[in-house]
Design a protein around this motif. Structure first.
Motif, PDB file in Angstrom:
ATOM      1  N   GLN A  98       0.660  -1.251  -0.119  1.00  0.00           N
ATOM      2  CA  GLN A  98       0.038   0.123  -0.221  1.00  0.00           C
ATOM      3  C   GLN A  98       0.925   1.298  -0.188  1.00  0.00           C
ATOM      4  O   GLN A  98       0.375   2.161  -0.263  1.00  0.00           O
ATOM      5  CB  GLN A  98      -0.923  -0.037   1.292  1.00  0.00           C
ATOM      6  N   ILE A  99       2.006   1.173   0.345  1.00  0.00           N
ATOM      7  CA  ILE A  99       3.065   2.469   0.311  1.00  0.00           C
ATOM      8  C   ILE A  99       3.202   2.713  -1.169  1.00  0.00           C
ATOM      9  O   ILE A  99       3.909   4.012  -1.243  1.00  0.00           O
ATOM     10  CB  ILE A  99       4.243   2.157   1.183  1.00  0.00           C
ATOM     11  N   LEU A 100       3.014   2.091  -2.273  1.00  0.00           N
ATOM     12  CA  LEU A 100       3.055   2.326  -3.462  1.00  0.00           C
ATOM     13  C   LEU A 100       2.239   3.632  -3.617  1.00  0.00           C
ATOM     14  O   LEU A 100       2.667   4.418  -4.584  1.00  0.00           O
ATOM     15  CB  LEU A 100       2.654   1.143  -4.328  1.00  0.00           C
ATOM     16  N   ASN A 101       1.035   3.962  -3.042  1.00  0.00           N
ATOM     17  CA  ASN A 101       0.143   5.093  -3.611  1.00  0.00           C
ATOM     18  C   ASN A 101       1.003   6.484  -2.815  1.00  0.00           C
ATOM     19  O   ASN A 101       0.575   7.308  -3.449  1.00  0.00           O
ATOM     20  CB  ASN A 101      -1.138   4.713  -2.867  1.00  0.00           C
ATOM     21  N   ILE A 102       1.847   5.928  -1.921  1.00  0.00           N
ATOM     22  CA  ILE A 102       2.364   7.278  -1.268  1.00  0.00           C
ATOM     23  C   ILE A 102       3.764   7.705  -1.957  1.00  0.00           C
ATOM     24  O   ILE A 102       3.803   8.788  -2.252  1.00  0.00           O
ATOM     25  CB  ILE A 102       2.624   7.054   0.258  1.00  0.00           C
ATOM     26  N   ILE A 103       4.592   6.739  -2.273  1.00  0.00           N
ATOM     27  CA  ILE A 103       6.017   6.870  -2.742  1.00  0.00           C
ATOM     28  C   ILE A 103       6.300   6.781  -3.948  1.00  0.00           C
ATOM     29  O   ILE A 103       7.215   7.225  -4.534  1.00  0.00           O
ATOM     30  CB  ILE A 103       6.932   6.075  -1.703  1.00  0.00           C
ATOM     31  N   GLY A 104       5.299   6.033  -4.730  1.00  0.00           N
ATOM     32  CA  GLY A 104       5.595   5.694  -6.315  1.00  0.00           C
ATOM     33  C   GLY A 104       6.293   4.655  -6.406  1.00  0.00           C
ATOM     34  O   GLY A 104       7.015   3.887  -5.615  1.00  0.00           O
ATOM     35  N   LEU A 105       6.334   3.940  -7.579  1.00  0.00           N
ATOM     36  CA  LEU A 105       6.900   2.952  -8.071  1.00  0.00           C
ATOM     37  C   LEU A 105       8.362   2.855  -7.982  1.00  0.00           C
ATOM     38  O   LEU A 105       9.098   1.692  -7.368  1.00  0.00           O
ATOM     39  CB  LEU A 105       6.344   2.396  -9.346  1.00  0.00           C
ATOM     40  N   PHE A 106       9.142   3.844  -8.458  1.00  0.00           N
ATOM     41  CA  PHE A 106      10.726   4.034  -8.484  1.00  0.00           C
ATOM     42  C   PHE A 106      11.134   3.775  -7.022  1.00  0.00           C
ATOM     43  O   PHE A 106      12.104   3.109  -6.767  1.00  0.00           O
ATOM     44  CB  PHE A 106      10.958   5.026  -9.124  1.00  0.00           C
ATOM     45  N   ALA A 107      10.461   4.723  -6.132  1.00  0.00           N
ATOM     46  CA  ALA A 107      10.846   4.586  -4.734  1.00  0.00           C
ATOM     47  C   ALA A 107      10.361   3.400  -4.154  1.00  0.00           C
ATOM     48  O   ALA A 107      11.213   2.578  -3.068  1.00  0.00           O
ATOM     49  CB  ALA A 107      10.001   5.791  -3.921  1.00  0.00           C
ATOM     50  N   LEU A 108       9.661   2.696  -4.386  1.00  0.00           N
ATOM     51  CA  LEU A 108       9.069   1.312  -3.940  1.00  0.00           C
ATOM     52  C   LEU A 108      10.158   0.100  -4.473  1.00  0.00           C
ATOM     53  O   LEU A 108      10.633  -0.648  -3.762  1.00  0.00           O
ATOM     54  CB  LEU A 108       7.522   0.900  -4.255  1.00  0.00           C
ATOM     55  N   ASN A 109      10.619   0.440  -5.460  1.00  0.00           N
ATOM     56  CA  ASN A 109      11.516  -0.637  -6.139  1.00  0.00           C
ATOM     57  C   ASN A 109      12.844  -0.480  -5.168  1.00  0.00           C
ATOM     58  O   ASN A 109      13.720  -1.214  -4.937  1.00  0.00           O
ATOM     59  CB  ASN A 109      12.136  -0.340  -7.798  1.00  0.00           C
ATOM     60  N   LEU A 110      13.269   0.872  -4.897  1.00  0.00           N
ATOM     61  CA  LEU A 110      14.464   1.089  -4.143  1.00  0.00           C
ATOM     62  C   LEU A 110      14.606   0.546  -2.836  1.00  0.00           C
ATOM     63  O   LEU A 110      15.319   0.047  -2.248  1.00  0.00           O
ATOM     64  CB  LEU A 110      14.594   2.718  -4.089  1.00  0.00           C
ATOM     65  N   VAL A 111      13.192   0.545  -2.179  1.00  0.00           N
ATOM     66  CA  VAL A 111      13.016   0.071  -0.747  1.00  0.00           C
ATOM     67  C   VAL A 111      13.090  -1.761  -1.015  1.00  0.00           C
ATOM     68  O   VAL A 111      13.630  -1.834   0.084  1.00  0.00           O
ATOM     69  CB  VAL A 111      11.456   0.186  -0.329  1.00  0.00           C
ATOM     70  N   TYR A 112      12.436  -2.228  -1.989  1.00  0.00           N
ATOM     71  CA  TYR A 112      12.652  -3.385  -2.210  1.00  0.00           C
ATOM     72  C   TYR A 112      14.310  -3.937  -2.241  1.00  0.00           C
ATOM     73  O   TYR A 112      14.735  -4.792  -1.699  1.00  0.00           O
ATOM     74  CB  TYR A 112      12.190  -4.022  -3.438  1.00  0.00           C
ATOM     75  N   LEU A 113      14.785  -3.200  -3.103  1.00  0.00           N
ATOM     76  CA  LEU A 113      16.287  -3.452  -3.401  1.00  0.00           C
ATOM     77  C   LEU A 113      17.000  -3.309  -1.917  1.00  0.00           C
ATOM     78  O   LEU A 113      18.190  -4.104  -1.691  1.00  0.00           O
ATOM     79  CB  LEU A 113      16.940  -2.212  -4.408  1.00  0.00           C
ATOM     80  N   THR A 114      16.591  -2.330  -1.004  1.00  0.00           N
ATOM     81  CA  THR A 114      17.401  -2.111   0.212  1.00  0.00           C
ATOM     82  C   THR A 114      17.069  -3.129   0.972  1.00  0.00           C
ATOM     83  O   THR A 114      18.115  -3.778   1.704  1.00  0.00           O
ATOM     84  CB  THR A 114      16.703  -0.838   0.732  1.00  0.00           C
ATOM     85  N   ILE A 115      15.891  -3.887   1.060  1.00  0.00           N
ATOM     86  CA  ILE A 115      15.674  -4.923   1.862  1.00  0.00           C
ATOM     87  C   ILE A 115      16.494  -6.211   1.568  1.00  0.00           C
ATOM     88  O   ILE A 115      16.969  -6.910   2.300  1.00  0.00           O
ATOM     89  CB  ILE A 115      14.109  -5.415   1.792  1.00  0.00           C
ATOM     90  N   PHE A 116      16.716  -6.458   0.254  1.00  0.00           N
ATOM     91  CA  PHE A 116      17.277  -7.470  -0.430  1.00  0.00           C
ATOM     92  C   PHE A 116      18.938  -7.375  -0.161  1.00  0.00           C
ATOM     93  O   PHE A 116      19.660  -8.558  -0.003  1.00  0.00           O
ATOM     94  CB  PHE A 116      16.976  -7.955  -1.671  1.00  0.00           C
ATOM     95  N   ILE A 117      19.427  -6.294  -0.295  1.00  0.00           N
ATOM     96  CA  ILE A 117      20.887  -5.822  -0.150  1.00  0.00           C
ATOM     97  C   ILE A 117      21.395  -5.839   0.997  1.00  0.00           C
ATOM     98  O   ILE A 117      22.792  -6.158   1.202  1.00  0.00           O
ATOM     99  CB  ILE A 117      21.158  -4.681  -1.244  1.00  0.00           C
ATOM    100  N   LEU A 118      20.673  -5.323   2.048  1.00  0.00           N
ATOM    101  CA  LEU A 118      21.398  -4.910   3.269  1.00  0.00           C
ATOM    102  C   LEU A 118      21.905  -6.404   4.166  1.00  0.00           C
ATOM    103  O   LEU A 118      22.907  -5.959   4.578  1.00  0.00           O
ATOM    104  CB  LEU A 118      20.084  -4.477   4.114  1.00  0.00           C
TER     105      LEU A 118
END
Length: 348
Positions: A1-21
């Motif tokens: 649901q955060i997609l509606n707030i931050i947008g798709l590009f930022a959501l992808n950045l969040v995903y990448l952060t979770i997997f790379i950390l």
């Protein structure tokens, strides 16, 4: 649901952060820094979950307060991809899809048919079936479908989405803007034509591209129309009319066969519904047809091998707060870079 707030590009950045950390476990840094870095993962997931759960629960309450609604029937005919059909064969297709539509003459309805219903026929040629439309539909009905529409000036075709009445008169239309390479046009045409190559759909000529397209508007309806794989591009939602209250996606997914393609294609519609915070209607021939609510929940659907219809009185919801994809993404990206530079300086 955060997609509606931050947008798709930022959501992808969040995903990448979770997997790379987790990679920081192998860095030559102190245990405390590793612990803080890894702790960010459950925090992001927990905060996202709490927000998402709250957002979905609040939405259930607000849906009951929506006054503007439209009764929609989504139809999937499960036709085979076939060109060079005769007039009789096209007429048979039309009668079949009307049978699946089950129109009730006194019930105001928007019928949504898929792309490629009249395989190989242009709208001008379809007009010979006007009497079939007027016989089966009433003046309370609107029919939305995909068809080739000829450009009178050039003689070339647009891949179009039309809304027509029961007399097959065009109420509004949309011309596809994002054409499929090799499917609807041939890149480097002059060079590749010399090798005998052509696009995979019927005919040698490429489709024309729609320019400066607006939403389809009628009474309370303000539809963002998307044909086929236009649904995967976030820019259409980002640039859509602020009064958009419904997304309609029509598609021909028969090209995918029995691969994972129809399922991947369908999954993108969920993202667009959440992003726009509006209901999304999808009609796909040999794909997944569905009605999806403004939070990405699949209310009803037909699987790729099913023929028939699904129906719902759809609330017309418009997004009050449209995010800016690029702005939030670059703000996050710059923040990441600054954190990296500060940590790097401290390590040195």
């Amino acid at each position: 649901q955060i997609l509606n707030i931050i947008g798709l590009f930022a959501l992808n950045l969040v995903y990448l952060t979770i997997f790379i950390l987790p990679a920081i476990l192998f860095f030559n840094i102190s245990f405390n820094k590793k612990f803080i870095g890894i702790s960010i993962i459950p925090i992001i997931i927990f905060v996202s979950y709490i927000y998402g759960d709250h957002s979905i629960n609040q939405n259930k309450k607000s849906l009951n307060l929506v006054e503007k609604k439209i009764y929609v029937k989504v139809v999937s005919p499960n036709f085979e991809i076939d060109y060079g059909l005769s007039k009789k064969e096209i007429e048979k297709r039309l009668k079949n899809i009307i049978r699946y539509s089950q129109p009730k003459k006194n019930l105001p309805t928007l019928f949504v048919w898929p792309e490629g219903v009249f395989s190989g026929y242009s709208f001008k040629e379809v007009l010979i079936f006007r009497n079939i439309f007027s016989k089966n539909f009433s003046n309370k009905h609107l029919i939305l479908f995909g068809v080739n529409k000829i450009d009178e000036k050039t003689g070339k075709f647009f891949n179009s989405l039309l809304i027509v009445n029961n007399n097959l008169e065009i109420i509004d239309e949309y011309k596809k803007q994002k054409l499929v390479p090799f499917g609807e046009f041939l890149p480097f045409k002059k060079v590749l034509n010399k090798f005998g190559l052509k696009k995979i759909t019927e005919g040698h000529g490429s489709y024309l591209r729609g320019e400066n397209q607006k939403n389809l508007t009628l009474d309370n309806l303000n539809i963002l129309p998307l044909i086929c794989y236009e649904i995967i591009f976030t820019k259409f939602v980002q640039k859509s009319d602020s009064n958009t209250n419904l997304i309609v996606n029509i598609s021909e997914d028969g090209w995918f066969g029995k691969s994972i393609g129809p399922y991947q294609h369908f999954s993108k519609t969920i993202f667009r519904a959440i992003e726009q915070n509006s209901f999304l209607i999808r009609s796909a021939n040999k794909g997944i047809s569905a009605i999806i609510d403004n939070k990405g929940n699949v209310i009803k659907k037909l699987n790729p091998s099913e023929a028939g219809n699904i129906q719902l009185e759809v609330p017309l919801i418009k997004n009050k707060n449209k995010n800016k994809n690029d702005l939030i993404f670059f703000a996050l990206l710059i923040t990441y870079i600054l954190i990296f530079l500060i940590l790097n300086k401290n390590d040195n």
